[in-house]
Design a protein around this motif. Sequence first.
Motif, PDB file in Angstrom:
ATOM      1  N   ARG A 160       0.794  -1.285   0.059  1.00  0.00           N
ATOM      2  CA  ARG A 160      -0.069   0.010  -0.016  1.00  0.00           C
ATOM      3  C   ARG A 160       0.873   1.257  -0.037  1.00  0.00           C
ATOM      4  NH1 ARG A 160      -1.827  -3.204   3.994  1.00  0.00           N
ATOM      5  NH2 ARG A 160      -0.955  -1.926   5.543  1.00  0.00           N
ATOM      6  N   ASP A 161       0.583   2.132  -0.723  1.00  0.00           N
ATOM      7  CA  ASP A 161       1.303   3.539  -0.855  1.00  0.00           C
ATOM      8  C   ASP A 161       1.117   4.553   0.311  1.00  0.00           C
ATOM      9  OD1 ASP A 161       2.556   5.679  -1.569  1.00  0.00           O
ATOM     10  OD2 ASP A 161       1.930   5.761  -3.600  1.00  0.00           O
ATOM     11  N   GLU A 162       1.640   4.259   1.426  1.00  0.00           N
ATOM     12  CA  GLU A 162       1.538   5.082   2.654  1.00  0.00           C
ATOM     13  C   GLU A 162       1.928   6.501   2.386  1.00  0.00           C
ATOM     14  OE1 GLU A 162       2.151   3.417   6.280  1.00  0.00           O
ATOM     15  OE2 GLU A 162       0.865   1.458   6.066  1.00  0.00           O
ATOM     16  N   SER A 163       2.258   7.157   1.288  1.00  0.00           N
ATOM     17  CA  SER A 163       2.411   8.523   0.970  1.00  0.00           C
ATOM     18  C   SER A 163       0.956   9.305   0.868  1.00  0.00           C
ATOM     19  CB  SER A 163       3.002   8.898  -0.221  1.00  0.00           C
ATOM     20  OG  SER A 163       2.520   8.531  -1.321  1.00  0.00           O
ATOM     21  N   VAL A 164      -0.095   8.408   0.579  1.00  0.00           N
ATOM     22  CA  VAL A 164      -1.477   8.839   0.740  1.00  0.00           C
ATOM     23  C   VAL A 164      -1.871   9.013   2.104  1.00  0.00           C
ATOM     24  CG1 VAL A 164      -3.930   8.657  -0.285  1.00  0.00           C
ATOM     25  CG2 VAL A 164      -1.645   7.877  -1.669  1.00  0.00           C
ATOM     26  N   PRO A 165      -2.379  10.097   2.495  1.00  0.00           N
ATOM     27  CA  PRO A 165      -2.794  10.024   4.080  1.00  0.00           C
ATOM     28  C   PRO A 165      -3.681   9.148   4.446  1.00  0.00           C
ATOM     29  CG  PRO A 165      -2.558  12.460   3.109  1.00  0.00           C
ATOM     30  CD  PRO A 165      -2.536  11.481   2.118  1.00  0.00           C
ATOM     31  N   TRP A 166      -4.968   8.964   3.879  1.00  0.00           N
ATOM     32  CA  TRP A 166      -5.914   7.936   4.332  1.00  0.00           C
ATOM     33  C   TRP A 166      -5.319   6.414   4.518  1.00  0.00           C
ATOM     34  CZ3 TRP A 166      -7.895   3.574   2.409  1.00  0.00           C
ATOM     35  CH2 TRP A 166      -7.896   3.013   1.148  1.00  0.00           C
ATOM     36  N   ARG A 172      -1.410   2.799  10.001  1.00  0.00           N
ATOM     37  CA  ARG A 172      -1.204   3.054  11.521  1.00  0.00           C
ATOM     38  C   ARG A 172      -2.316   2.259  12.366  1.00  0.00           C
ATOM     39  NH1 ARG A 172      -3.350   4.575  15.634  1.00  0.00           N
ATOM     40  NH2 ARG A 172      -5.278   5.342  14.515  1.00  0.00           N
ATOM     41  N   LEU A 173      -3.408   2.097  11.922  1.00  0.00           N
ATOM     42  CA  LEU A 173      -4.445   1.325  12.567  1.00  0.00           C
ATOM     43  C   LEU A 173      -4.219  -0.217  12.509  1.00  0.00           C
ATOM     44  CD1 LEU A 173      -7.171   1.128  13.706  1.00  0.00           C
ATOM     45  CD2 LEU A 173      -8.122   1.257  11.333  1.00  0.00           C
ATOM     46  N   LEU A 174      -3.547  -0.721  11.436  1.00  0.00           N
ATOM     47  CA  LEU A 174      -3.191  -2.070  11.503  1.00  0.00           C
ATOM     48  C   LEU A 174      -2.062  -2.257  12.421  1.00  0.00           C
ATOM     49  CD1 LEU A 174      -3.534  -2.959   7.812  1.00  0.00           C
ATOM     50  CD2 LEU A 174      -5.082  -3.103   9.746  1.00  0.00           C
ATOM     51  N   ARG A 175      -0.922  -1.429  12.428  1.00  0.00           N
ATOM     52  CA  ARG A 175       0.200  -1.524  13.352  1.00  0.00           C
ATOM     53  C   ARG A 175      -0.220  -1.582  14.930  1.00  0.00           C
ATOM     54  NH1 ARG A 175       2.396   0.853   8.992  1.00  0.00           N
ATOM     55  NH2 ARG A 175       2.014   3.040   9.768  1.00  0.00           N
ATOM     56  N   GLU A 176      -1.371  -0.816  14.953  1.00  0.00           N
ATOM     57  CA  GLU A 176      -1.822  -0.666  16.384  1.00  0.00           C
ATOM     58  C   GLU A 176      -2.530  -2.215  17.048  1.00  0.00           C
ATOM     59  OE1 GLU A 176      -5.842   1.374  18.666  1.00  0.00           O
ATOM     60  OE2 GLU A 176      -4.806   2.417  17.037  1.00  0.00           O
ATOM     61  N   VAL A 210     -15.310  -0.762  -0.541  1.00  0.00           N
ATOM     62  CA  VAL A 210     -15.107  -0.849   0.760  1.00  0.00           C
ATOM     63  C   VAL A 210     -14.938  -2.498   1.031  1.00  0.00           C
ATOM     64  CG1 VAL A 210     -16.051  -0.567   3.047  1.00  0.00           C
ATOM     65  CG2 VAL A 210     -15.988   1.410   1.439  1.00  0.00           C
ATOM     66  N   PRO A 211     -15.926  -3.274   0.707  1.00  0.00           N
ATOM     67  CA  PRO A 211     -15.926  -4.803   1.137  1.00  0.00           C
ATOM     68  C   PRO A 211     -14.487  -5.149   0.526  1.00  0.00           C
ATOM     69  CG  PRO A 211     -18.010  -4.129   0.423  1.00  0.00           C
ATOM     70  CD  PRO A 211     -17.307  -3.148   0.050  1.00  0.00           C
ATOM     71  N   GLU A 212     -14.171  -5.130  -0.699  1.00  0.00           N
ATOM     72  CA  GLU A 212     -12.903  -5.489  -0.910  1.00  0.00           C
ATOM     73  C   GLU A 212     -11.494  -5.173  -0.194  1.00  0.00           C
ATOM     74  OE1 GLU A 212     -14.032  -6.208  -5.803  1.00  0.00           O
ATOM     75  OE2 GLU A 212     -13.080  -4.194  -5.044  1.00  0.00           O
ATOM     76  N   ILE A 213     -11.582  -3.947   0.245  1.00  0.00           N
ATOM     77  CA  ILE A 213     -10.648  -3.413   0.995  1.00  0.00           C
ATOM     78  C   ILE A 213     -10.500  -4.044   2.580  1.00  0.00           C
ATOM     79  CG2 ILE A 213      -9.648  -1.143   2.070  1.00  0.00           C
ATOM     80  CD1 ILE A 213     -10.516   0.241  -0.160  1.00  0.00           C
ATOM     81  N   VAL A 214     -11.690  -4.128   2.972  1.00  0.00           N
ATOM     82  CA  VAL A 214     -11.796  -5.051   4.187  1.00  0.00           C
ATOM     83  C   VAL A 214     -11.408  -6.475   4.026  1.00  0.00           C
ATOM     84  CG1 VAL A 214     -13.421  -5.941   5.985  1.00  0.00           C
ATOM     85  CG2 VAL A 214     -13.845  -3.556   5.014  1.00  0.00           C
ATOM     86  N   ASP A 215     -11.869  -6.987   3.067  1.00  0.00           N
ATOM     87  CA  ASP A 215     -11.143  -8.463   2.826  1.00  0.00           C
ATOM     88  C   ASP A 215      -9.758  -8.584   2.518  1.00  0.00           C
ATOM     89  OD1 ASP A 215     -13.428 -10.280   2.710  1.00  0.00           O
ATOM     90  OD2 ASP A 215     -13.978  -9.515   0.626  1.00  0.00           O
ATOM     91  N   MET A 216      -8.987  -7.304   1.880  1.00  0.00           N
ATOM     92  CA  MET A 216      -7.601  -7.173   1.771  1.00  0.00           C
ATOM     93  C   MET A 216      -6.969  -7.357   3.103  1.00  0.00           C
ATOM     94  SD  MET A 216      -5.155  -4.822   2.357  1.00  0.00           S
ATOM     95  CE  MET A 216      -5.981  -3.261   2.252  1.00  0.00           C
ATOM     96  N   ARG A 239     -13.713  -0.531   8.690  1.00  0.00           N
ATOM     97  CA  ARG A 239     -15.073   0.163   8.114  1.00  0.00           C
ATOM     98  C   ARG A 239     -15.300   1.413   8.081  1.00  0.00           C
ATOM     99  NH1 ARG A 239     -16.445  -5.230  10.015  1.00  0.00           N
ATOM    100  NH2 ARG A 239     -16.281  -6.702   8.213  1.00  0.00           N
ATOM    101  N   ALA A 240     -15.201   1.955   9.491  1.00  0.00           N
ATOM    102  CA  ALA A 240     -15.445   3.290   9.934  1.00  0.00           C
ATOM    103  C   ALA A 240     -14.570   4.105   9.162  1.00  0.00           C
ATOM    104  CB  ALA A 240     -15.273   3.490  11.496  1.00  0.00           C
ATOM    105  N   LEU A 241     -13.224   4.050   9.150  1.00  0.00           N
ATOM    106  CA  LEU A 241     -12.218   4.701   8.493  1.00  0.00           C
ATOM    107  C   LEU A 241     -12.496   4.793   6.918  1.00  0.00           C
ATOM    108  CD1 LEU A 241      -9.435   6.444   8.141  1.00  0.00           C
ATOM    109  CD2 LEU A 241      -8.401   3.873   7.721  1.00  0.00           C
ATOM    110  N   LEU A 242     -13.052   3.718   6.383  1.00  0.00           N
ATOM    111  CA  LEU A 242     -13.253   3.697   4.988  1.00  0.00           C
ATOM    112  C   LEU A 242     -14.702   4.533   4.588  1.00  0.00           C
ATOM    113  CD1 LEU A 242     -12.351   0.105   3.942  1.00  0.00           C
ATOM    114  CD2 LEU A 242     -11.241   2.161   3.657  1.00  0.00           C
ATOM    115  N   ALA A 243     -15.571   4.421   5.436  1.00  0.00           N
ATOM    116  CA  ALA A 243     -17.000   5.013   5.501  1.00  0.00           C
ATOM    117  C   ALA A 243     -16.570   6.608   5.495  1.00  0.00           C
ATOM    118  CB  ALA A 243     -17.871   4.636   6.761  1.00  0.00           C
TER     119      ALA A 243
END
Length: 261
Positions: A160-166, A172-176, A210-216, A239-243
């Motif tokens: 994932r290209d984390e130069s994009v803020p979201w 960051r959320l995953l690493r938490e 959104v469902p595909e990103i959640v599956d990823m 899901r909340a972040l993506l919404a």
Amino acid sequence: MTSANEQGDRGGRGQRERRERQEQRERSRQAGSFGAAAGAYERGRPPYPPAASAWLVPDAARTVVDLGAGTGKLTRALRAPGRELVAVEPSDGMRAEFARVLPGIRALAGTAEAIPLPDASADAVVCAQAWHWVDPARAVPEAARVLRPGGRLALVWNSRDESVPWVAELGRLLREYAAAPTEDRQTDRVGAPFGPVERRDFRWRHPMSVPEIVDMVASRSYVITLDPAVRAGLLDRVRALLAAERPGEMPYVTECHRAER
């Protein structure tokens, strides 16, 4: 009589060895986790851009082995007229999903350290999203054994290209919640009988719902192996972040490495 310093050295070595054994057990647990999430892997993992697959494998390659093929994300990108593809995948669950989506391609049980193919039988060996799991001391000579002289070993990761803020916030959320597998790509451990390792990166964007990103997210080894309640909480936050962001696509960097035998 053993001195205090000698006892301290032994104690320190013992702690390091126990820590290394624990880390190896965790790596093995994560590496073997994918079969349980093969469906999510197929739905959520991205393909590979044509420019990257063309750089990894030469047009003239007639027989190409896809190590750790998973559900065939890279395998699909390597199809070409007159080319034989052979998938090698250790997970029964992943091979079953591979056979469902790519029924015309041979898929064998095996690993990078034990490839079930004859000597000098392939023009290229590729490994996508998996070389960081292997033992290079065994996998390098095994890839060389399977390759014909002048053949190519190709290693690739989609990140994932984390130069994009979201996307950075998602990371960051995953690493938490959990530490990702080692960042050591082990490309510097290829060595003889291969020549120098070349690298090229490709930036691109993949349309995703959104469902595909959640599956990823759900298909990551360090998420699969979380406690179910913890994993559910993480996915709710994703899901909340993506919404809030409503992205519609995921920016990627495809990191490619290749070396000639």
